[in-house]
Each structure stands twice: as C-alpha cells, then as structure tokens.
Scaffold this motif. Structure first.
Motif, PDB file in Angstrom:
ATOM      1  N   SER A   6       0.607  -1.041   0.208  1.00  0.00           N
ATOM      2  CA  SER A   6      -0.212   0.149   0.105  1.00  0.00           C
ATOM      3  C   SER A   6       1.051   1.313   0.067  1.00  0.00           C
ATOM      4  CB  SER A   6      -0.982  -0.285   1.347  1.00  0.00           C
ATOM      5  OG  SER A   6      -0.204  -0.076   2.757  1.00  0.00           O
ATOM      6  N   GLY A   7       1.949   1.548   0.181  1.00  0.00           N
ATOM      7  CA  GLY A   7       3.338   2.142   0.227  1.00  0.00           C
ATOM      8  C   GLY A   7       3.463   3.042   1.622  1.00  0.00           C
ATOM      9  N   ARG A   8       3.336   2.432   2.833  1.00  0.00           N
ATOM     10  CA  ARG A   8       2.996   2.493   4.156  1.00  0.00           C
ATOM     11  C   ARG A   8       4.788   2.123   3.820  1.00  0.00           C
ATOM     12  NH1 ARG A   8       2.671  -0.260   8.619  1.00  0.00           N
ATOM     13  NH2 ARG A   8       1.896  -2.086   8.472  1.00  0.00           N
ATOM     14  N   ALA A   9       5.207   3.072   4.976  1.00  0.00           N
ATOM     15  CA  ALA A   9       6.546   2.380   5.599  1.00  0.00           C
ATOM     16  C   ALA A   9       6.837   1.837   5.986  1.00  0.00           C
ATOM     17  CB  ALA A   9       7.514   3.945   5.216  1.00  0.00           C
ATOM     18  N   LEU A  10       7.599   0.675   6.725  1.00  0.00           N
ATOM     19  CA  LEU A  10       7.656  -0.049   7.285  1.00  0.00           C
ATOM     20  C   LEU A  10       9.073  -0.136   7.851  1.00  0.00           C
ATOM     21  CD1 LEU A  10       5.847  -3.087   5.811  1.00  0.00           C
ATOM     22  CD2 LEU A  10       5.149  -1.720   8.267  1.00  0.00           C
ATOM     23  N   PRO A  11       9.214   0.235   9.391  1.00  0.00           N
ATOM     24  CA  PRO A  11      10.694  -0.024  10.015  1.00  0.00           C
ATOM     25  C   PRO A  11      10.458  -0.928  10.414  1.00  0.00           C
ATOM     26  CG  PRO A  11       9.405   0.559  11.926  1.00  0.00           C
ATOM     27  CD  PRO A  11       8.544   1.027  10.217  1.00  0.00           C
ATOM     28  N   VAL A  12      12.205  -2.095   9.306  1.00  0.00           N
ATOM     29  CA  VAL A  12      11.753  -3.896  10.274  1.00  0.00           C
ATOM     30  C   VAL A  12      13.387  -3.989  10.615  1.00  0.00           C
ATOM     31  CG1 VAL A  12      10.566  -3.839   8.622  1.00  0.00           C
ATOM     32  CG2 VAL A  12      12.658  -3.901   6.946  1.00  0.00           C
ATOM     33  N   GLU A  13      13.402  -5.040  10.869  1.00  0.00           N
ATOM     34  CA  GLU A  13      14.848  -5.550  11.697  1.00  0.00           C
ATOM     35  C   GLU A  13      15.150  -7.264  10.929  1.00  0.00           C
ATOM     36  OE1 GLU A  13      16.333  -6.022  15.825  1.00  0.00           O
ATOM     37  OE2 GLU A  13      15.008  -8.157  15.621  1.00  0.00           O
ATOM     38  N   VAL A  14      16.152  -7.207  10.102  1.00  0.00           N
ATOM     39  CA  VAL A  14      16.159  -8.370   9.327  1.00  0.00           C
ATOM     40  C   VAL A  14      17.091  -9.626   9.924  1.00  0.00           C
ATOM     41  CG1 VAL A  14      16.969  -8.481   6.683  1.00  0.00           C
ATOM     42  CG2 VAL A  14      15.599  -6.217   7.470  1.00  0.00           C
ATOM     43  N   SER A  15      17.673 -10.476   9.685  1.00  0.00           N
ATOM     44  CA  SER A  15      18.406 -10.570  10.209  1.00  0.00           C
ATOM     45  C   SER A  15      18.998 -12.012   8.603  1.00  0.00           C
ATOM     46  CB  SER A  15      18.113 -12.063  11.063  1.00  0.00           C
ATOM     47  OG  SER A  15      17.412 -11.130  12.637  1.00  0.00           O
ATOM     48  N   VAL A  16      19.831 -12.368   8.626  1.00  0.00           N
ATOM     49  CA  VAL A  16      19.702 -12.628   6.825  1.00  0.00           C
ATOM     50  C   VAL A  16      21.020 -13.919   6.967  1.00  0.00           C
ATOM     51  CG1 VAL A  16      21.022 -12.560   4.289  1.00  0.00           C
ATOM     52  CG2 VAL A  16      19.206 -10.573   5.538  1.00  0.00           C
ATOM     53  N   VAL A  17      20.727 -14.775   6.540  1.00  0.00           N
ATOM     54  CA  VAL A  17      21.552 -16.432   7.097  1.00  0.00           C
ATOM     55  C   VAL A  17      21.673 -17.016   5.111  1.00  0.00           C
ATOM     56  CG1 VAL A  17      21.965 -18.401   7.869  1.00  0.00           C
ATOM     57  CG2 VAL A  17      20.558 -16.850   8.938  1.00  0.00           C
ATOM     58  N   GLN A  18      22.748 -16.725   5.164  1.00  0.00           N
ATOM     59  CA  GLN A  18      23.206 -17.859   3.555  1.00  0.00           C
ATOM     60  C   GLN A  18      23.679 -18.695   3.729  1.00  0.00           C
ATOM     61  OE1 GLN A  18      27.511 -16.235   2.547  1.00  0.00           O
ATOM     62  NE2 GLN A  18      27.039 -16.790   0.558  1.00  0.00           N
ATOM     63  N   VAL A  19      22.926 -20.057   2.231  1.00  0.00           N
ATOM     64  CA  VAL A  19      23.240 -21.506   2.916  1.00  0.00           C
ATOM     65  C   VAL A  19      23.646 -21.532   1.453  1.00  0.00           C
ATOM     66  CG1 VAL A  19      21.567 -23.248   2.790  1.00  0.00           C
ATOM     67  CG2 VAL A  19      20.592 -21.293   3.905  1.00  0.00           C
ATOM     68  N   THR A  20      25.128 -22.702   2.174  1.00  0.00           N
ATOM     69  CA  THR A  20      25.676 -23.082   0.410  1.00  0.00           C
ATOM     70  C   THR A  20      25.446 -24.513   0.320  1.00  0.00           C
ATOM     71  OG1 THR A  20      27.022 -21.213   0.878  1.00  0.00           O
ATOM     72  CG2 THR A  20      27.545 -23.340  -0.092  1.00  0.00           C
ATOM     73  N   VAL A  21      25.448 -25.094  -1.014  1.00  0.00           N
ATOM     74  CA  VAL A  21      25.135 -26.750  -1.181  1.00  0.00           C
ATOM     75  C   VAL A  21      25.926 -26.550  -2.618  1.00  0.00           C
ATOM     76  CG1 VAL A  21      23.432 -28.546  -1.700  1.00  0.00           C
ATOM     77  CG2 VAL A  21      22.920 -26.210   0.297  1.00  0.00           C
ATOM     78  N   GLY A  22      27.533 -27.123  -2.342  1.00  0.00           N
ATOM     79  CA  GLY A  22      27.621 -27.084  -3.394  1.00  0.00           C
ATOM     80  C   GLY A  22      28.323 -26.354  -4.016  1.00  0.00           C
ATOM     81  N   GLN A  23      28.372 -26.094  -4.521  1.00  0.00           N
ATOM     82  CA  GLN A  23      28.283 -25.111  -5.456  1.00  0.00           C
ATOM     83  C   GLN A  23      27.797 -23.515  -5.396  1.00  0.00           C
ATOM     84  OE1 GLN A  23      32.018 -24.650  -6.359  1.00  0.00           O
ATOM     85  NE2 GLN A  23      32.469 -25.954  -5.453  1.00  0.00           N
ATOM     86  N   SER A  24      26.075 -24.007  -5.227  1.00  0.00           N
ATOM     87  CA  SER A  24      25.741 -22.846  -5.138  1.00  0.00           C
ATOM     88  C   SER A  24      25.041 -22.025  -4.344  1.00  0.00           C
ATOM     89  CB  SER A  24      24.286 -23.064  -5.899  1.00  0.00           C
ATOM     90  OG  SER A  24      23.508 -24.520  -5.417  1.00  0.00           O
ATOM     91  N   SER A  25      24.314 -21.007  -3.498  1.00  0.00           N
ATOM     92  CA  SER A  25      24.069 -20.284  -2.311  1.00  0.00           C
ATOM     93  C   SER A  25      22.999 -20.136  -2.362  1.00  0.00           C
ATOM     94  CB  SER A  25      25.148 -19.213  -2.281  1.00  0.00           C
ATOM     95  OG  SER A  25      26.293 -19.835  -1.654  1.00  0.00           O
ATOM     96  N   HIS A  26      22.370 -20.012  -1.477  1.00  0.00           N
ATOM     97  CA  HIS A  26      20.726 -18.942  -1.697  1.00  0.00           C
ATOM     98  C   HIS A  26      21.112 -18.036   0.096  1.00  0.00           C
ATOM     99  CE1 HIS A  26      20.006 -22.607  -0.231  1.00  0.00           C
ATOM    100  NE2 HIS A  26      18.555 -22.256   1.002  1.00  0.00           N
ATOM    101  N   PHE A  27      20.142 -17.561   0.233  1.00  0.00           N
ATOM    102  CA  PHE A  27      19.759 -16.641   1.517  1.00  0.00           C
ATOM    103  C   PHE A  27      18.375 -17.284   2.077  1.00  0.00           C
ATOM    104  CE2 PHE A  27      22.861 -14.605  -1.414  1.00  0.00           C
ATOM    105  CZ  PHE A  27      24.057 -14.801  -0.122  1.00  0.00           C
ATOM    106  N   ARG A  28      18.326 -16.617   3.207  1.00  0.00           N
ATOM    107  CA  ARG A  28      17.030 -17.203   4.451  1.00  0.00           C
ATOM    108  C   ARG A  28      17.323 -15.937   4.848  1.00  0.00           C
ATOM    109  NH1 ARG A  28      15.454 -23.592   5.378  1.00  0.00           N
ATOM    110  NH2 ARG A  28      15.356 -23.738   3.528  1.00  0.00           N
ATOM    111  N   ALA A  29      15.967 -14.870   5.318  1.00  0.00           N
ATOM    112  CA  ALA A  29      15.970 -13.729   5.772  1.00  0.00           C
ATOM    113  C   ALA A  29      14.503 -13.614   6.579  1.00  0.00           C
ATOM    114  CB  ALA A  29      15.743 -12.751   4.761  1.00  0.00           C
TER     115      ALA A  29
END
Length: 845
Positions: free
Chosen positions: A358-381
């Motif tokens: 809706s366009g409302r500003a949201l202050p958020v706290e973010v925690s990010v984890v990198q997950v690596t499987v073999g040669q590829s990586s993705h992230f969870r937040a």
C-alpha cells in the motif's frame, strides 16, 4: 630391569602411574616419597620438596634414602631388617631425625607401607612424612578437603560409584538420589547389573570384563533403571582400582546423557517443526536466490507486506519491499553480499525501512543467513515489523531524560543542560548558579504517612519549585528527595540569595498530604560562578556540600559554598573511605592496612562481691593519621553509611572467638556482652550470623548477651521483630543498654526476654549526691528485680558511687573504678591471675 629383578626408577614411576595414585598423592598435604626396592627415591610429591626444602624434583630423584637421614645409615642392621620387612609386606610408623637440603636437622613423623603391582608383588615402598608441629594444620586441611569432597559428591551432576568385580556395589555418591531417584541405601550391597536395561546386560558384562582384564579404563553408554521403572541413558567411565587398599573396587563415574539421546529423536522432527514455525511465526520469512528473486514467502510476509505468496515467489525482492528510490542501492549491496563482501549483513541483525504494497513505510529488523549447497548459494531472511518498538523507543528516550514521578528533568538531562550553560559562560560574560535542595525530615513523612504520601509531597514541591523560577531556569529531580536548580544569568550573589529566599517561602506554604496539613521545609546549598569554565559536576558537588552545612545549622535555610566547607567534606569523605577499608581489612584478618586497624577492647563486668562475671566488647580504631579515635567519632559515621553492619559482624565474630577461648582455658563461666545496632536488626542476617559464630566457636548461647538500646527494641520493623524472635529461639540473652535515656517502657520488657537492665552513666554519676538520681536508680533496680532481671551500673568511677549503688541493691557494675577497656592479652593476664576486681576496686586504674 636390574639383575635382581628390581625395577629401576623410571619403571617404578611408570608402575606408580598405573595404580592411578599419582594425582591423589600429589594433592596430599604430607610429603610423599616412593622408594624403589634398592632404597633410592623414584618419585616425590610437591609437599615432600617443601618439607625437605628442595627446589626441584631432580635433586631428590635417584638419591639413596640414607642421604636424608641424620643418624641412620642403610647398613645399620636394625634399619636393614626393617627395610626387608617392608619389602615383605609389613608397614612401619614412627619418627625419624632427618636432614634437609640446607643441612638443618629436624624430626618428621613417618609412615611407610609397600606398594604392590596388579599381580600383588611389592615393587616399591610409599613413605608419607609430616612435621609433627604441622599435624594440627594438616588435619584441618584434610577435614576441609574431605568436606569439599562430600560437597562435590552431594552437588555434582555426575554419580560416583565403587563396586566389586562381581558387580556388588560398595559405595555410591549421594548425587544418585537427585540424578536417578535411588537412595544410596537402595543400591549399596546390591548387584549393579540388576539395575541395567535387560537388553544391555550381556553385552556390557562381556565388554567391561574384557576391558578390566586388560587393565585399561573403559568408557561406554548404557541404560540404568529408575525407581519408577523408566530408564535413563548414562555415559560411564570405569577404572579398576581393586588393588588400592583405600578403594578396593572398580571406580565408575556416570553422567546422565538421556537428553543427548532424546536430541537425536528431536533432530528427526526438526524439519517438520521448522516448517511449522516458519508457517506460524509472526515474522516474515523469505527465501532469496543469488540473483535477488524470492523463492519462499510465508504467511507472515503476506500479512506484513501485503503480497500473496503466489505473487511474491519468482519476483524480485527489491520491487516487492522497497520504494523505487532505494532499489538500486539495495541491488548493489546484495550483489556485494553474493560476492562475499558486506559480510557484516550476515553477522548480526540490522534495521532498514521497507515499504508495504500500500506504500506505507515499515521499519523492519532483518536477519540474513547464507546457505551454501555444493557450489551454489541462496539466502534466507527473517524480517520483523518493529513499528511498535520504534514508538516505544521514542517514548523511552523521553523517559530516560525525565523523572517518572514529577515530570522534571532527571540527573542525565540536568548534567547536559548544566554543561551547555557552563560552555556558553566560557564564551561570554554572565553567571551560572546551582542550587541543591533537600527536603528536611522527609523520611518522617515516608515512614509515618507512607510512600504514597511522600510521593504526593514530592510532586507538589516539584510544582512549587517550577513556579518559583524563571522559564529559562532548569528544575531537576536529582534523586530521592533532592532537587537541583540551574539558574543561568541570574545576576550576582545577592540576586541568587533572593531567589533562594523566595523558594524557601513558596515551598513552606501549608500542604495537605494524607489528610494531614504539613509545612514542607527545605535546605538549600548554593554554588555560583561568574566566569571561566568550572566542571559541571564540581558546581553540583559544591552546592551539595553547602546544603549539608544548611542542615547542620538547623535546616530550612540557604548556605553559599565556601572553600572551608570543602575541606570539612573531604575530611568526612576520607574518614568514611578509611573506615570502609578498615572494616574490610579487619574482616579479612589483614594487618597493617593503610586505613588503620580496628581492634576489640574488653571492659570487665564485675560482681560487687568480687569476681569478674563477664566482659563487654568495645571497638577501637587506630587511624594512621588521626591516631586512636573515640567511638563517638566513627560509630555515628558507621551508622549513617551502613558500615555499622559489617563493623558489627567483625566485633561479634572476634569477641565470641576470644571469649570462647577464655572459657576453655581460664574462666569457664565468663559471659560476653556485644552491642547491636538497629541497622543490624533490620536485616535478616543477624540471627544466622550469631548461630554460625556460636556453632563455629562452641560458645554456649546463654553466654552471649546482646545489648540493644530502647529505641532499637521499640522500632516497629517487621524484620527487626522477626530477627529478635530468631535470636530468642537461639537462646542468647538480651540487655537494655542506656536504660532511662530513651523511651523507657514496660511494653518491650514484657515482649522480649530481657535479662539485664544497664543503668546509664548519667544517672550513676549523681547517685551519691542527688536524691532524684538515687530515687530513679532505686526504682529501676526494684523494677528489674521484680521482673526477674539483673541491674548493671555503667560508668562507675568512684568508691562512693559503688557503695551507694550497692546499698540500693545493684549487683553488677563496670567502669574505670575497676578497669578501663583493655586489649585481649591484658584481659587474659587478669583472668589468669584470678583477680576479684569487685572486692579490689581500682586494680587496673
């Protein structure tokens, strides 16, 4: 190996380690030597080095035992016969004259016994030696060690057990009841295999027997039955010490690892639980691939950002949750993360401003984890909406700078405003005045009308102070009933005095609190600077010092800070500091403390018929700068600062120990009187302290008399009443000190088991010449006798006073007529001499 089959030194040391005794011997307080069959030293512990005054083990190892003896040689026939009996399995106890490393001779108490290997052959002799003069301390250390061991067994989370090779349990630590539920009596004498899970018994018996037969410790896991029929998993370590006479079995240490086994099952369910948590959590959970596109989107993310999972998955995250002007910088940052840069974003949570659908500003706290499987990586937040927290933080920021009760600036904001005022003063002409205000006798309002009434008074006075000053001035609550006013550009001293008088007048207007009309009074201290850059804290400190001067002069007045006030305050501060250090040092039994030494003197309490019946403990302070200080100089300071509690503990512990010693050695019926303050009664530790000291010293409870003032007995304190009740149950006696000078009442004489009434010296001095004093003393003595109490007259200095008091029926007295307060060694001499002071007054004057 020698030709005779004897083991050399290294082989003896190795055989000793194989017995498992090395650690235990090393910790013994006695000196321990292991002597090879050829009578040379193969091993020694640290205590032996200290006892024989050698610095390094190498100086002893390999030496013939004869070199340590002062008079006995190896070829002596009697000694040789004794040695052969030891090698044959005999033991020997006795005293030997020895020669230390520096050549000094001395007697040692020595016990020698053979050491056997697993086949039962004597491979060496163990010699334990101790200095007979150290025997008492060694026994005390051993008792303390045993007590620590019992405490360790009692409170350990592990179980210690000793059992025969057959499985019969011969010892188990008390912790078994707490850990498993069995009492030690339930297990001792039983076969340990009967308490194992049936599926484990056969395999465990075979494996344990094989390991023990091979002479090696074994570590494995098995299940032990609880009293309720369930089983707990234990990791056990077993060591065969059957050959050690003091052990005589297999020693086992068992650690409960049930939770670890349960964790295996829990891990199998973790993925299911994690998925459920992700679905049900209130935080948005996002999966993000290395290109910044969404791969997972939980229901909380739908609720927070407004996008359905079907819309979000496969979309670029930047377009979903960020305003357009922030997206490009986000993409660059995310690219750095993928390349291995901006690692701080993966190490701890961070805050950012997102945007909902809706366009409302949201202050958020973010925690990010990198997950690596073999040669590829993705992230969870995980993203948490912190809008409410931000609003709370803003309110807290306001509250952190204001007083919750009055709404005035608090100490933090005051310091900031005062620092700004001083900073402006350094750049131009002007003045800054600081007023420190304290409400006179505010404690009476809190104690008498309650804390709600006290709070009501504080709020009203804060309002009156605010009305009394200019809008540009700061009124702050400094703490408790203290306020500080900062008046910038207030003019000279006369203008500041006029402001103080206006404040005194406004504050003292009648005030109704708890349906009582009061006239508040305040004491004001003033510090004023007309230029320069004084330290803000110094201005507050100087005003505080001046405020105390106003209180000393009766209160409800204003005093301006002068340098002489600071010197008096510094002296008082130094005395308070030195007294705290002296009390701490005395409680640690430390001598030569830079703050001076606290000592106990004792004044005899005598019977008019002759003997010394007791002593009163009186503390003295030898100050390094001011010399011997009168108790009148430091006891009030101790009362005011709370140091009276540790000081009273020191006096009680030292005097009880001393009197217990006198009762054991020279005066079996001697009693002790110790003064107790109202502050000590207010806490709940006094009864426990008295009980502990009596138990430690062996002093009978009825030999201890606690002297309390009338005001202390009449305090309506719940803790005080409870403490007196606890002390009464212990069996100690009570005396009313300085009777007649406070709030004399029959109430407390009825409520508490008072055995003694101590007549104040102010009455005693006038007895021979004043009919009024004699009448008062006579009435008090008669009252005491009617209630089954004894009367003690304090401060007797003349024979006339003694005769007059005796004629009135007083039985006991103390004072300079017989003796001033004396150090312990002089009292010891007096008691050993058997002097009857009552019949020989002025014996120690």
């Amino acid at each position: 190996m020698s030709d005779e089959g004897n083991l050399d030194r290294d082989e003896v040391a190795a055989a000793l380690r194989g017995t498992g005794l090395v650690e235990g011997l090393e910790e013994l307080p006695q000196g321990a030597l292991v002597i090879a069959r050829d009578a040379t030293i193969a091993w020694c512990n640290s205590a032996a080095l200290s006892l024989l005054r050698y610095e390094h083990r190498e100086e002893l190892l390999g030496r013939p035992l004869s070199e340590l003896a002062a008079a006995t040689a190896l070829d002596d026939a009697a000694w040789q016969a004794q040695w052969e009996r030891l090698l044959a399995g005999d033991v020997w106890l006795g005293e030997i004259e020895t020669r230390t490393a520096d050549g000094e001779r001395g007697m040692l108490r020595v016990g020698r016994s053979p050491l056997r290997d697993r086949e039962g052959n004597v491979f060496a002799v163990l010699s334990l030696a101790s200095d007979p003069s150290e025997e008492f301390r060694a026994k005390a250390a051993l008792m303390a060690s045993e007590e620590r061991l019992r405490a360790l067994f009692q409170h350990s989370s592990d179980i210690a057990m000793v059992f025969r090779r057959s499985g019969r349990i011969i010892f188990v630590s008390p912790s078994v009841e707490r850990v498993v539920g069995w009492r030690p009596a339930d297990l001792i004498g039983k076969n340990g295999w009967d308490f194992l899970h049936p599926d484990d018994v056969a395999a465990d018996m075979a494996e344990v027997e094989a390991a023990l037969a091979a002479g090696r410790p074994i570590t494995r896991e098995w299940r032990m039955r609880r009293p309720d029929g369930t089983y707990a998993w234990f990791e056990q370590t077993l060591t065969d010490l059957s050959h050690v006479p003091a052990i005589g079995g297999v020693v086992g240490n068992f650690r409960d690892v049930t939770e670890r086994h349960l964790a295996d099952a829990a891990r199998r369910e973790s993925e299911v639980i994690l998925r459920r948590v992700i679905e049900e959590t209130s935080e948005a959970f996002l999966g993000i691939d290395r290109f910044g596109y969404v791969t997972e989107w939980n229901p909380a993310a739908e609720r927070i950002f407004g996008w359905a999972a079907s819309e979000a998955i496969g979309s670029e995250l930047a377009k979903l949750i960020l305003p357009e002007h922030d997206r490009q910088s986000f993409r660059r940052m995310f690219e750095e993360v993928v390349k291995g840069g901006a690692s701080h974003l993966l190490q701890q949570p961070f805050e950012m401003t997102a945007e909902s659908r809706s366009g409302r500003a949201l202050p958020v706290e973010v925690s990010v984890v990198q997950v690596t499987v073999g040669q590829s990586s993705h992230f969870r937040a995980f993203m948490r909406d912190i809008s409410d927290r931000k609003a709370i933080e803003e309110r807290l920021a306001h509250q952190a700078l204001t007083d919750a009760l009055t709404g005035l600036p608090n100490r933090v904001l005051l310091r900031d405003r005062l620092a700004r005022a001083v900073s402006r003063l350094s750049r131009r002409e002007g003045s800054v005045a600081v007023m420190f205000l304290d409400i006179d006798r505010f404690k009476l309002v809190n104690d008498g009308l309650g804390h709600d009434a006290g709070d009501e008074m504080l709020v009203e006075i804060a309002s009156r102070l605010h009305r009394a000053v200019r809008d540009t001035d700061t009124v702050a609550r400094y703490g408790g009933d203290e306020f500080v006013i900062v008046a910038e550009d207030s003019g000279g001293l006369e203008e500041v005095r006029a402001l103080a008088e206006r404040i005194l007048e406004i504050v003292s207007q009648p005030l109704v609190v708890a349906e009582r009309q009061l006239r508040p009074r305040v004491s004001i201290g003033i510090s004023l600077t007309l230029g320069g850059s004084p330290a803000p804290d110094d201005l507050v400190r100087d005003a505080d010092i001046a405020m105390y001067r106003a209180k000393e002069r009766g209160g409800h007045r204003a005093e301006v800070f002068e340098a002489v006030m600071e010197s008096r305050a510094i002296v008082r501060f130094e005395l308070e500091r030195d007294l705290a250090q002296a009390v701490a040092a005395s409680n640690r039994r430390r001598e030569n403390d830079p703050a001076g030494t606290l000592r106990i003197h004792y004044q005899p309490i005598v019977s008019f018929d002759g003997p010394i019946l007791g002593v009163e403990a009186l503390v003295r302070w030898e100050h390094p700068r001011y010399g011997l200080m009168s108790p009148l100089e430091f006891i009030p300071l101790a009362e005011e600062t709370g140091l009276i509690v540790p000081l009273g503990q020191f006096v009680l512990e030292e005097s009880v120990r001393q009197v217990a010693e006198w009762r054991r050695t020279v005066s079996p019926d001697l009693s002790l009187s110790v003064n107790v303050s109202a502050h000590q009664l207010d806490g709940r530790d006094l009864a426990a302290l008295v009980e502990s000291v009596l138990a430690e010293t062996g002093l009978e409870p009825d030999a201890l008399c606690l002297e309390l003032t009338e005001s202390a007995l009449l305090r309506d304190s719940g803790n005080g009443a409870d403490t007196l009740g606890d002390l009464r149950r212990l069996g100690v006696r009570f005396a009313v000190d300085d009777f007649g000078t406070g709030y004399s009442s029959l109430v407390y004489l009825r409520r508490f088991p008072v055995q003694l009434v101590k007549l104040d010296r102010s009455f005693v001095s006038g007895v021979p010449t004043s009919p009024q004093d004699a009448a008062i003393v006579s009435a008090v003595i008669d009252l005491a006798h009617a209630l089954g109490m004894a009367a003690v007259a304090e401060g007797i200095e003349t024979s006339e006073q003694r005769a007059a008091l005796a004629s009135l029926g007083c039985e006991l007295g103390q004072g300079y007529l017989w003796s001033r307060p004396l150090p312990g060694d002089e009292i010891t001499a007096l008691l050993e001499a058997g002097s009857e002071l009552g019949s020989t007054p002025a014996a120690l004057s």
